[in-house]
Design an enzyme around this catalytic site. Structure first.
Site, short mmCIF file in Angstrom:
data_model
loop_
_atom_site.label_atom_id
_atom_site.label_comp_id
_atom_site.label_asym_id
_atom_site.label_seq_id
_atom_site.Cartn_x
_atom_site.Cartn_y
_atom_site.Cartn_z
N ASP A 95 24.95 6.57 0.71
CA ASP A 95 25.72 5.57 1.46
C ASP A 95 24.94 4.97 2.61
O ASP A 95 25.35 3.96 3.19
CB ASP A 95 26.97 6.23 2.06
N ASP A 109 27.91 13.49 2.29
CA ASP A 109 28.78 12.86 3.27
C ASP A 109 28.83 11.35 3.07
O ASP A 109 27.80 10.68 3.05
CB ASP A 109 28.31 13.18 4.69
N ASP A 153 23.93 12.10 -2.42
CA ASP A 153 24.18 12.52 -1.05
C ASP A 153 25.60 13.06 -1.04
O ASP A 153 26.39 12.81 -1.95
CB ASP A 153 24.02 11.33 -0.11
#
Length: 539
Positions: free
Chosen positions: A375, A65, A63
């Site tokens: 995250d 961000d 990922d």
């Protein structure tokens, strides 16, 4: 002799204390260098929940961000907060005095649950028992918690639609704003319309956040000054190079669109200093085989999703229709133009689609051959693990500080265990005396002695309980002044920790920690212990 930290104490190892530091300095030695292969500081270790042999992994995905790009809480979350407040005032009609509010970016933590109807913020353990609760910023008493959340015959699931889960770092600003609005409504009922309840206020906060995303307010500011909002990490490129040199494919799947993705990845992979000139190019694409933007996770992880897959032309950002990744002929043009390089010559960029398209593009035959690093416990980890069977690694930046504190407070935590044992022992003696006094035939002299002993034990119990509770409170506040330890609630794993344990094969403080381990490493979990086993282990 003083206890040794769970990493060697030599100078060569202490240099790892600043591994992957967010200012881009003190770059760690990768595992294959002459300085590598030594014990790693605990704050930079990768922790394993389920065995994972990296030799079985053929593709590693990321990922963007809060995974590759770690945002600066004090600036980025404040930017998100300010933008949301402005939308509430100027677009949704909230009072102008909200514009004077400020944001404490240290106050909220991940793993909290918002009770939309009651205006409460909750922290619970893995069994979903509420252990810490606030109404706005007012702490609820133990009696209040029991009355609200522990007195019904049917246990609450604490899920949507009545509750909201704060499971991403980006959600911290909206949780703080919700608490402020709860206090504002309670203290200024005349300034809030009667039909606007706590749930409506939360809905408005979410609407304001969505408005910020739709009009590009946040991303325009980040794009203008990425070094102000994003931590530079000079270890990202060496990490991805190491993975590719080991013969594995790499891919990026992000919900951000191409224009923003290109700016952020340029900043991370551009090879310039924090304050150096910033010029966007596409050099960073050489580190990936496939980049999928606008993926709309977690829906992306459903193979039956009918989302169209478009190829992105990097220079113009133009979208090209594809048939499962193959460019389609345009009306009036029987031969489709191949604008991008073929897979063996370079990275291809897409928008949308689903996981089936990705598997096809990378020639992945089995989901278990993929390791995905993210995250978001729900958007990245839970869905990819539960639905697909991908292997997963969760990035938990808060873990770096948490494990350091666990080590520093190890003696305090041992004392807490001893105090708890002493409390149990005293209470057992009280129960035994009470039972004897109630059911045994005792003469008056013995009865008098037992009553006196009982009184002394009850006094000791109260003192031990008070000392124990005070020590617990002090330990709790060492981690966070309000919410305590991220991964614990009292003596139980927190709900957040429970989710990490269930769905993340691996977890660590930052993605660059992968660089400290061999790309062929066999990760093995520590032994599970049940309660009865701890009594057989030394303290």
């Amino acid at each position: 002799m003083e206890d040794q930290k769970p990493s060697a104490l030599s100078e060569n190892v202490l240099q790892f204390h600043t591994v992957g530091s967010r200012d881009g300095c003190d770059v760690p030695h990768e595992w294959s260098s002459p300085e590598g292969g030594k014990k790693i500081d605990i704050s930079n270790q990768i922790f394993c929940n389920r065995s994972l042999n990296m030799k079985n992994i053929i593709a590693v995905g990321f990922d963007m961000d809060y995974t590759l790009a770690q945002y600066k809480s004090e600036t980025f979350e404040s930017l998100a907060y300010d933008g949301t407040v402005r939308k509430l005032v100027y677009d949704l009609g909230y009072p102008n005095e909200l514009l004077e509010w400020t944001f404490d970016w240290n106050y909220m933590v991940r793993g909290l649950v918002l009770d939309k109807k009651r205006g409460n913020i909750l922290k619970m353990d893995r069994h979903k028992y509420v252990k810490v609760a606030y109404h706005g910023f007012r702490e609820l008493s133990k009696e209040d918690k029991v009355e609200i959340y522990g007195s019904s015959l049917v246990r609450d699931s604490f899920d949507e639609p009545d509750y909201a889960l704060i499971d991403t770092l980006f959600s911290l600003a909206e949780a703080y704003l919700f608490a402020q609005l709860v206090d504002f409504k309670d203290n200024n009922p005349e300034k809030v319309p009667k039909d606007v309840d706590y749930a409506r206020m939360y809905k408005d906060v979410r609407a304001a956040v969505d408005l910020c995303h739709r009009d590009g307010t946040l991303k325009q500011m980040v794009a203008k000054e990425p070094n102000r909002y994003i931590n530079e990490d000079t270890t990202i490129v060496p990490l991805i190079k190491m993975i590719r040199d080991s013969g594995r494919s790499t891919f990026l799947v992000t919900n951000s669109l191409w224009d923003y993705t290109n700016i952020v990845m340029n900043f991370l992979c551009g090879g310039r200093t924090v304050h150096g000139p910033h010029t966007c190019n596409f050099d960073w694409l050489q580190y990936f085989d496939v980049v999928i933007t606008g993926s709309a996770k977690p829906g992306f992880f459903h193979e039956d999703s009918r989302a169209n897959l478009f190829e992105v032309e990097p220079q113009s950002g133009m979208l090209i229709n594809t048939d499962n990744g193959t460019p389609m002929a345009q009306v009036g043009d029987p031969s489709p133009k191949i604008l991008l390089k073929s897979k063996d010559k370079g990275c291809r960029v897409f928008q949308g689609g689903n996981v089936g398209h990705l598997h096809s593009l990378l020639s992945i035959e089995s989901s278990s051959q993929v390791l995905y690093v993210g995250d978001h416990i729900y958007g990245d980890i839970l869905r990819s693990k539960k639905i697909l069977g991908w292997r997963t690694m969760l990035v938990v930046p808060e873990l770096e500080k948490e494990v350091e504190l666990l080590w520093e407070l190890r003696n305090m935590r041992k004392d807490l265990i001893l105090m708890r044992n002493e409390r149990d022992s005293v209470e057992d003696k009280i129960h035994h005396l009470n039972w004897s006094l109630k059911f045994e035939d005792i003469n008056e002299n013995n009865k008098h002695e037992m009553l006196s002993a009982l009184k002394d034990l009850e006094s000791k119990r109260d003192k031990v309980r008070q000392s124990h509770q005070q020590a617990q409170r002090e330990c709790h506040q060492k981690f966070h002044k309000v919410w305590g330890q991220l991964m614990k609630t009292g003596y139980q794993s927190s709900r957040f920790a429970h989710q990490v344990e269930r769905f993340a094969c691996l977890y660590t403080s930052q993605v660059s920690n992968l660089r400290l381990y061999s790309p062929d490493k066999y990760y093995r979990p520590s032994e599970d212990f049940m309660s009865h086993e701890f009594h057989l282990l030394p303290l």
